[in-house]
Design an enzyme around this catalytic site. Structure first.
Site, short mmCIF file in Angstrom:
data_model
loop_
_atom_site.label_atom_id
_atom_site.label_comp_id
_atom_site.label_asym_id
_atom_site.label_seq_id
_atom_site.Cartn_x
_atom_site.Cartn_y
_atom_site.Cartn_z
N HIS A 82 0.80 4.58 -1.49
CA HIS A 82 0.53 3.26 -1.81
C HIS A 82 -0.98 2.47 -1.90
O HIS A 82 -1.29 1.49 -1.80
CB HIS A 82 1.36 2.34 -0.62
CG HIS A 82 2.69 2.27 -0.63
ND1 HIS A 82 3.44 2.31 0.23
CD2 HIS A 82 3.54 2.70 -1.97
CE1 HIS A 82 4.91 2.48 -0.02
NE2 HIS A 82 4.79 2.65 -1.31
N SER A 85 9.78 2.13 9.16
CA SER A 85 11.24 1.27 9.08
C SER A 85 11.98 1.74 8.17
O SER A 85 13.37 1.43 8.31
CB SER A 85 10.94 0.01 9.31
OG SER A 85 10.31 -0.25 7.92
C1 BV8 Z 1 8.75 0.24 -7.17
C2 BV8 Z 1 0.68 -1.47 0.22
C3 BV8 Z 1 9.34 1.11 -9.05
C4 BV8 Z 1 0.37 -2.88 0.37
C5 BV8 Z 1 3.09 -1.20 0.55
C6 BV8 Z 1 12.20 -6.42 -6.86
C7 BV8 Z 1 11.17 -6.21 -7.52
C8 BV8 Z 1 10.47 -5.05 -7.65
C9 BV8 Z 1 10.70 -4.10 -6.71
C10 BV8 Z 1 11.63 -4.31 -5.80
C11 BV8 Z 1 12.41 -5.46 -5.73
N1 BV8 Z 1 13.42 -5.26 -5.00
C12 BV8 Z 1 13.05 -3.98 -4.48
C13 BV8 Z 1 12.35 -3.67 -4.90
C14 BV8 Z 1 11.72 -2.23 -4.51
C15 BV8 Z 1 10.41 -2.38 -3.71
C16 BV8 Z 1 10.81 -2.75 -2.24
O1 BV8 Z 1 11.20 -1.56 -1.78
N2 BV8 Z 1 11.13 -3.82 -1.78
C17 BV8 Z 1 11.70 -3.88 -0.23
C18 BV8 Z 1 10.85 -5.16 0.21
C19 BV8 Z 1 13.05 -4.11 -0.59
N3 BV8 Z 1 9.41 -1.41 -3.86
C20 BV8 Z 1 8.61 -1.63 -4.60
O2 BV8 Z 1 8.11 -2.50 -5.21
C21 BV8 Z 1 7.50 -0.51 -4.79
N4 BV8 Z 1 7.44 -0.13 -6.21
O3 BV8 Z 1 9.78 0.40 -6.35
O4 BV8 Z 1 8.19 0.60 -8.17
C22 BV8 Z 1 9.23 2.56 -8.97
C23 BV8 Z 1 10.31 3.44 -8.26
C24 BV8 Z 1 10.32 4.53 -8.13
C25 BV8 Z 1 9.43 5.30 -8.84
C26 BV8 Z 1 8.37 4.59 -9.78
C27 BV8 Z 1 8.57 3.15 -9.86
C28 BV8 Z 1 6.24 -0.32 -4.28
C29 BV8 Z 1 6.15 -0.73 -2.81
C30 BV8 Z 1 4.97 -0.55 -2.31
C31 BV8 Z 1 4.50 -1.85 -1.43
N5 BV8 Z 1 3.30 -1.71 -0.91
N6 BV8 Z 1 1.78 -1.17 1.09
C32 BV8 Z 1 -0.43 -2.98 2.04
O5 BV8 Z 1 -0.23 -2.14 2.56
O6 BV8 Z 1 -0.61 -4.14 1.95
S1 BV8 Z 1 4.43 -1.41 1.40
C33 BV8 Z 1 4.05 -1.46 2.91
O7 BV8 Z 1 5.28 -1.65 3.81
C34 BV8 Z 1 3.88 -0.06 3.60
O8 BV8 Z 1 2.93 0.85 2.74
C35 BV8 Z 1 5.10 0.55 3.75
O9 BV8 Z 1 5.50 1.30 2.74
C36 BV8 Z 1 5.85 -0.57 3.85
C37 BV8 Z 1 6.89 -0.58 5.02
O10 BV8 Z 1 5.98 -0.37 6.22
P1 BV8 Z 1 6.06 0.69 7.46
O11 BV8 Z 1 5.17 1.58 7.33
O12 BV8 Z 1 7.65 1.27 7.49
O13 BV8 Z 1 5.85 -0.21 8.54
P2 BV8 Z 1 6.93 -1.27 9.35
O14 BV8 Z 1 5.97 -2.30 10.11
O15 BV8 Z 1 7.91 -1.76 8.37
O16 BV8 Z 1 7.51 -0.21 10.39
C38 BV8 Z 1 6.82 0.37 11.34
C39 BV8 Z 1 7.76 1.22 12.22
O17 BV8 Z 1 7.08 2.01 12.88
C40 BV8 Z 1 8.73 0.73 12.77
O18 BV8 Z 1 10.08 1.41 12.65
C41 BV8 Z 1 8.32 0.78 14.55
O19 BV8 Z 1 9.61 0.95 15.04
C42 BV8 Z 1 7.63 1.99 14.27
N7 BV8 Z 1 6.48 1.99 15.24
C43 BV8 Z 1 5.72 0.89 15.77
N8 BV8 Z 1 5.00 1.39 16.75
C44 BV8 Z 1 5.24 2.63 16.74
C45 BV8 Z 1 6.24 3.18 15.78
N9 BV8 Z 1 6.70 4.49 15.90
C46 BV8 Z 1 6.09 5.30 16.71
N10 BV8 Z 1 5.07 5.04 17.52
C47 BV8 Z 1 4.49 3.75 17.54
N11 BV8 Z 1 3.68 3.66 18.65
#
Ligand code: BV8
Length: 238
Positions: A116, A184
């Site tokens: 990303h 997540s």
């Molecule tokens: C794509 C950079 C096609 C930015 C990020 C409608 C239109 C277009 C696309 C879509 C659409 N609907 C759905 C999509 C697909 C979309 C998507 O998935 N949307 C979601 C919301 C449904 N995806 C995209 O658009 C992607 N592109 O699909 O293109 C394609 C597909 C395949 C092949 C070619 C082309 C692009 C998505 C990238 C977005 N950019 N990051 C920035 O950082 O500012 S996403 C960002 O959030 C992160 O990078 C990460 O990927 C994502 C999720 O975050 P997590 O890392 O999981 O963090 P989170 O807070 O959610 O969870 C933390 C976890 O840690 C928790 O579970 C917690 O319990 C745990 N934790 C906390 N503390 C601890 C711990 N674990 C252990 N120890 C601890 N101490």
């Protein structure tokens, strides 16, 4: 050695104990205090470049105040001694894995992929040239790479294609162990990698603070803070 070709996917949870905030911590679904569509989409950048640049400037500046934690370092120590392939795919845009592997040099089979993008890089909107970047970016930042270009964060926003997908897919098809650490599983395509790994016949393990909604996709789960669970789990591999 129990596993030869390993893929590790990490998310914000692995950097949480370093002080880098995760995305979905706030109950109101805000993303680091913002609506995703206001700061992490190409449309947001066109609509309000100053807001988007300020959002990333603040996160880039925060990197100077954080350090890799025991989980990052445990992966680096493992990468230094693992004789097979180790592909570390991170969703994180921080440089904590990079710094851990700079401190502990990895073996020849190691690669780190920021799918990303990276906070410490900028990209020219005209030439797509990517350069290292540690300073703030202005709303309308001239690009050194192209007279008509502007500099944007080298970040993959929602709706944009993640980086290095061919390399990631090849690593998943060849892997016999897939670890998902601190994510997540809310965002695709990263959230679907576990299915590709299972299809390849790999052992699949979710390592997270608590079970995620994708828990059933993994054969095993290890729960607790990453600084405790990651070093302990990696020790079981030898
Ligand atoms: C794509 C950079 C096609 C930015 C990020 C409608 C239109 C277009 C696309 C879509 C659409 N609907 C759905 C999509 C697909 C979309 C998507 O998935 N949307 C979601 C919301 C449904 N995806 C995209 O658009 C992607 N592109 O699909 O293109 C394609 C597909 C395949 C092949 C070619 C082309 C692009 C998505 C990238 C977005 N950019 N990051 C920035 O950082 O500012 S996403 C960002 O959030 C992160 O990078 C990460 O990927 C994502 C999720 O975050 P997590 O890392 O999981 O963090 P989170 O807070 O959610 O969870 C933390 C976890 O840690 C928790 O579970 C917690 O319990 C745990 N934790 C906390 N503390 C601890 C711990 N674990 C252990 N120890 C601890 N101490």
């Amino acid at each position: 050695m129990r596993h030869r070709n390993i893929v590790i996917l990490t998310g914000a949870g692995i950097s949480a104990e370093s002080g880098v905030p995760t995305f979905r911590a706030d109950a109101d679904g805000l993303w680091l205090g913002h609506r995703v569509e206001d700061v992490a989409t190409p449309e947001a950048f066109v609509r309000d470049p100053a807001k988007v640049q300020a959002f990333y400037n603040a996160r880039r500046a925060q990197l100077a105040t954080v350090r890799p934690n025991a989980a990052h370092l445990a992966i680096a120590r493992f990468a230094a001694r693992h004789p097979g392939r180790l592909t570390l795919v991170t969703q994180n845009v921080d440089d904590l894995h990079d710094r851990a592997h700079a401190e502990i040099a990895p073996g020849p089979g190691f690669e780190l992929i920021h799918m990303h993008g990276e906070l410490l890089k900028a990209r020219c909107t005209a030439s797509d040239m990517v350069c290292n970047w540690r300073e703030d970016l202005e709303a309308d930042h001239p690009s050194p790479h192209h007279p008509q270009g502007r500099l944007r964060p080298h970040i993959v926003w929602f709706g944009e294609t993640p980086l290095e997908m061919d390399r990631i897919e090849a690593a998943l098809q060849a892997c016999d162990l897939f670890l998902s650490i601190g994510t997540s599983g809310a965002v695709y395509p990263a959230a679907g990698f576990v299915q590709a790994a299972r299809f390849a016949g790999a052992r699949t393990v979710e390592i997270n603070l608590e079970p995620t909604t994708g828990r059933r996709l993994f054969v095993e789960g290890v729960y607790g803070p990453a600084t405790e669970t990651v070093p302990a789990f990696l020790d079981t591999l030898y």
